[in-house]
Design a protein around this motif. Structure first.
Motif, PDB file in Angstrom:
ATOM      1  N   UNK A  70     -14.047   1.236  10.592  1.00 15.74           N
ATOM      2  CA  UNK A  70     -15.153   0.407  10.126  1.00 15.74           C
ATOM      3  C   UNK A  70     -15.176  -0.924  10.855  1.00 15.74           C
ATOM      4  N   UNK A  71     -16.304  -1.619  10.745  1.00 18.93           N
ATOM      5  CA  UNK A  71     -16.410  -2.967  11.280  1.00 18.93           C
ATOM      6  C   UNK A  71     -16.909  -3.027  12.708  1.00 18.93           C
ATOM      7  N   UNK A  72     -17.296  -4.223  13.170  1.00 21.47           N
ATOM      8  CA  UNK A  72     -17.869  -4.379  14.513  1.00 21.47           C
ATOM      9  C   UNK A  72     -16.931  -3.939  15.625  1.00 21.47           C
ATOM     10  N   UNK A  73     -15.631  -4.139  15.443  1.00 19.56           N
ATOM     11  CA  UNK A  73     -14.660  -3.798  16.478  1.00 19.56           C
ATOM     12  C   UNK A  73     -13.967  -2.465  16.206  1.00 19.56           C
ATOM     13  N   UNK A  74     -14.502  -1.697  15.273  1.00 22.36           N
ATOM     14  CA  UNK A  74     -13.889  -0.417  14.929  1.00 22.36           C
ATOM     15  C   UNK A  74     -13.807   0.524  16.122  1.00 22.36           C
ATOM     16  N   UNK A  75     -12.660   1.171  16.266  1.00 19.77           N
ATOM     17  CA  UNK A  75     -12.417   2.064  17.392  1.00 19.77           C
ATOM     18  C   UNK A  75     -12.800   3.508  17.051  1.00 19.77           C
ATOM     19  N   UNK A  76     -13.136   4.256  18.080  1.00 21.44           N
ATOM     20  CA  UNK A  76     -13.454   5.678  17.962  1.00 21.44           C
ATOM     21  C   UNK A  76     -12.351   6.481  18.647  1.00 21.44           C
ATOM     22  N   UNK A  77     -11.872   7.525  17.983  1.00 18.56           N
ATOM     23  CA  UNK A  77     -10.864   8.400  18.585  1.00 18.56           C
ATOM     24  C   UNK A  77     -11.219   9.849  18.303  1.00 18.56           C
ATOM     25  N   UNK A  78     -11.067  10.687  19.323  1.00 20.99           N
ATOM     26  CA  UNK A  78     -11.221  12.133  19.167  1.00 20.99           C
ATOM     27  C   UNK A  78      -9.869  12.787  19.381  1.00 20.99           C
ATOM     28  N   UNK A  79      -9.571  13.781  18.562  1.00 21.57           N
ATOM     29  CA  UNK A  79      -8.324  14.526  18.718  1.00 21.57           C
ATOM     30  C   UNK A  79      -8.609  16.019  18.607  1.00 21.57           C
ATOM     31  N   UNK A  80      -8.111  16.755  19.566  1.00 22.97           N
ATOM     32  CA  UNK A  80      -8.258  18.208  19.591  1.00 22.97           C
ATOM     33  C   UNK A  80      -6.878  18.815  19.407  1.00 22.97           C
ATOM     34  N   UNK A  81      -6.742  19.688  18.413  1.00 23.26           N
ATOM     35  CA  UNK A  81      -5.453  20.331  18.140  1.00 23.26           C
ATOM     36  C   UNK A  81      -5.620  21.835  18.283  1.00 23.26           C
ATOM     37  N   UNK A  82      -4.663  22.459  18.978  1.00 28.08           N
ATOM     38  CA  UNK A  82      -4.693  23.906  19.162  1.00 28.08           C
ATOM     39  C   UNK A  82      -3.406  24.507  18.644  1.00 28.08           C
ATOM     40  N   UNK A 127      -9.770   6.247  25.198  1.00 22.68           N
ATOM     41  CA  UNK A 127     -10.634   5.389  26.001  1.00 22.68           C
ATOM     42  C   UNK A 127     -12.035   5.375  25.370  1.00 22.68           C
ATOM     43  N   UNK A 128     -12.534   4.180  25.013  1.00 21.35           N
ATOM     44  CA  UNK A 128     -13.760   4.096  24.232  1.00 21.35           C
ATOM     45  C   UNK A 128     -15.005   4.633  24.960  1.00 21.35           C
ATOM     46  N   UNK A 129     -15.289   4.245  26.196  1.00 19.53           N
ATOM     47  CA  UNK A 129     -16.463   4.832  26.859  1.00 19.53           C
ATOM     48  C   UNK A 129     -16.364   6.352  26.987  1.00 19.53           C
ATOM     49  N   UNK A 130     -15.165   6.858  27.316  1.00 16.99           N
ATOM     50  CA  UNK A 130     -15.016   8.306  27.458  1.00 16.99           C
ATOM     51  C   UNK A 130     -15.093   9.014  26.110  1.00 16.99           C
ATOM     52  N   UNK A 131     -14.575   8.382  25.059  1.00 17.02           N
ATOM     53  CA  UNK A 131     -14.686   8.980  23.728  1.00 17.02           C
ATOM     54  C   UNK A 131     -16.155   9.109  23.336  1.00 17.02           C
ATOM     55  N   UNK A 132     -16.965   8.121  23.693  1.00 22.17           N
ATOM     56  CA  UNK A 132     -18.388   8.193  23.362  1.00 22.17           C
ATOM     57  C   UNK A 132     -19.113   9.214  24.242  1.00 22.17           C
ATOM     58  N   UNK A 133     -18.659   9.399  25.464  1.00 20.46           N
ATOM     59  CA  UNK A 133     -19.230  10.466  26.287  1.00 20.46           C
ATOM     60  C   UNK A 133     -18.913  11.834  25.687  1.00 20.46           C
ATOM     61  N   UNK A 134     -17.673  12.005  25.261  1.00 18.12           N
ATOM     62  CA  UNK A 134     -17.287  13.244  24.594  1.00 18.12           C
ATOM     63  C   UNK A 134     -18.194  13.489  23.378  1.00 18.12           C
ATOM     64  N   UNK A 177     -22.926   0.943  18.847  1.00 18.91           N
ATOM     65  CA  UNK A 177     -21.748   1.686  18.411  1.00 18.91           C
ATOM     66  C   UNK A 177     -22.085   2.810  17.445  1.00 18.91           C
ATOM     67  N   UNK A 178     -23.366   3.079  17.180  1.00 14.65           N
ATOM     68  CA  UNK A 178     -23.741   4.182  16.293  1.00 14.65           C
ATOM     69  C   UNK A 178     -23.228   5.493  16.863  1.00 14.65           C
ATOM     70  N   UNK A 179     -22.771   6.378  15.993  1.00 16.97           N
ATOM     71  CA  UNK A 179     -22.211   7.658  16.420  1.00 16.97           C
ATOM     72  C   UNK A 179     -23.279   8.721  16.631  1.00 16.97           C
ATOM     73  N   UNK A 180     -24.295   8.738  15.781  1.00 19.02           N
ATOM     74  CA  UNK A 180     -25.302   9.794  15.855  1.00 19.02           C
ATOM     75  C   UNK A 180     -26.386   9.497  16.885  1.00 19.02           C
ATOM     76  N   UNK A 181     -26.870   8.255  16.906  1.00 21.72           N
ATOM     77  CA  UNK A 181     -27.971   7.886  17.810  1.00 21.72           C
ATOM     78  C   UNK A 181     -27.815   6.416  18.173  1.00 21.72           C
ATOM     79  N   UNK A 182     -27.017   6.092  19.198  1.00 19.88           N
ATOM     80  CA  UNK A 182     -26.818   4.689  19.583  1.00 19.88           C
ATOM     81  C   UNK A 182     -28.138   3.993  19.881  1.00 19.88           C
ATOM     82  N   UNK A 183     -28.235   2.719  19.408  1.00 15.73           N
ATOM     83  CA  UNK A 183     -29.444   1.930  19.622  1.00 15.73           C
ATOM     84  C   UNK A 183     -29.174   0.748  20.529  1.00 15.73           C
ATOM     85  N   UNK A 184     -29.952  -0.307  20.362  1.00  9.88           N
ATOM     86  CA  UNK A 184     -29.869  -1.457  21.251  1.00  9.88           C
ATOM     87  C   UNK A 184     -29.248  -2.685  20.593  1.00  9.88           C
TER      88      UNK A 184
END
Length: 363
Positions: A70-82, A127-134, A177-184
């Motif tokens: 949460x929050x303006x500086x909140x980080x995004x992380x993706x984790x894939x487990x197999x 990595x935040x830009x790459x996490x958002x690309x994912x 920083x929106x997850x579903x549809x980033x805006x401006x």
């Protein structure tokens, strides 16, 4: 455990405001099409796709975990487990097509603990830009798959709606920083989160003496029905009683009954440490809505003031509920609660968290 007053989920507006702060308490829980969406009291959110795993079936499963702070500086992380035989991430397919080399290069493999008996691989994207690309690729596709004789799949159909739900909880709609549809709008338009209320430290307690313990056990035993003979058709094992020091005047009492292999029914109460060992009020923060009360196991550690409970969905302990409380000398304050309804082979550290608070350390 005492039942919680239902914590209402606020209906959040669509336009974030810089001057506004999010309320602290807002646990959220949603299950949909194989996905779990969970936001804790701090509005840190997790989206988890985790299939049920039968112990006897061949193991080849993918689990996807998306964390958004949460929050303006909140980080995004993706984790894939197999779970299954080791594989090369280049074998992954998104709607049948290979992934971009840049996305594959962003996967950082975590090492499984040396004592693990499971075949598991963990990959994460920090990595935040790459996490958002994912995330942009995943939300526009239908299935992430590891091909094979028995393919391992993450079904992505419901992901956009769940991401939109997280944006609403964290009030990210319309921001970069929106997850579903980033805006401006800038990240600074996302409301902050109020600091957690400070807890009082655990003051410690004098241990129970032999006479105190014997008196408490006798007082509790006197309130129980007479045990039935083992040859009776409706025989059940007599309850097990445990007593612990709570304060200088109070003791904590557990009554366990109807115990199976790893689950009991239990009651929690408090009694005076002196005769006639009368019942005393017990203040305990209740669990979020949807939890299972009075079942599983519970432990108290008077050396630290930590109360913990667990409910295992099956013996290997990969599903169920876990909670812990901090005793501040007056009440038990909830510090951690996590829930995992799918028996997916994941350890409790990966279970969705609905409550998180930091207890002060004893000096």
């Amino acid at each position: 455990m005492l039942r919680a007053v239902v914590l209402s989920l606020l209906v959040l507006g669509a336009a974030p405001c810089l001057a506004r702060e999010l309320p602290e308490q807002a646990p959220l829980w949603l299950q949909q099409e194989g996905w779990i969406s969970a936001c804790n009291n701090r509005r840190d959110c997790q989206l988890l796709y985790a299939p049920n795993i039968e112990l006897a079936e061949p193991v080849n499963h993918l689990t996807l975990l998306i964390r958004s702070q949460a929050g303006p500086e909140g980080q995004l992380q993706l984790q894939l487990e197999h779970q299954g035989a080791p594989f090369d991430p280049a074998a992954l397919r998104l709607d049948g097509q290979p992934l971009d080399p840049g996305l594959l290069a962003a996967l950082v493999q975590e090492q499984e603990s040396a004592d693990s008996t499971r075949q598991q691989q963990y990959f994460r994207v920090d990595d935040q830009p790459l996490a958002r690309q994912w995330l942009a690729r995943l939300r526009s596709r239908q299935v992430l798959e590891l091909p094979g004789e028995q393919p391992a799949q993450v079904l992505l159909k419901g992901l956009p709606d769940l991401l939109q739900g997280v944006d609403q909880v964290q009030q990210r709609q319309g921001t970069v920083s929106a997850l579903a549809a980033p805006g401006e709008q800038p990240r600074s338009a996302v409301p902050g989160v109020r600091p957690a209320q400070a807890m009082r430290p655990y003051p410690g307690v004098k241990p129970l003496g032999t006479r105190e313990r014997a008196g408490l056990l006798a007082a509790v035993q006197a309130t129980l029905p007479a045990p039935k003979a083992e040859e009776d058709d409706d025989y059940v094992m007599p309850p097990r009683i445990e007593v612990y020091p709570l304060t200088a005047q109070q003791a904590l009492v557990f009554e366990f009954s109807d115990c199976g292999a790893y689950i009991c029914l239990f009651d929690i109460s408090s009694r005076s440490r002196t005769a006639p060992y009368a019942l005393q009020p017990l203040q305990m923060q209740a669990l979020p809505e949807g939890s299972v009360d009075h079942a599983g196991g519970i432990n108290y550690y008077p050396e630290t003031g930590v109360l913990s409970s667990f409910l295992m969905g099956r013996g290997v302990g990969d599903c169920g509920e876990m909670a812990s409380w901090h005793f501040d000398g007056q009440a038990f304050q909830l510090t951690d609660y996590r829930r995992m309804p799918s028996c997916s082979g994941l350890g409790y550290e990966h279970w969705p968290v609905l409550w998180s608070a930091e207890a002060p350390k004893r000096p």
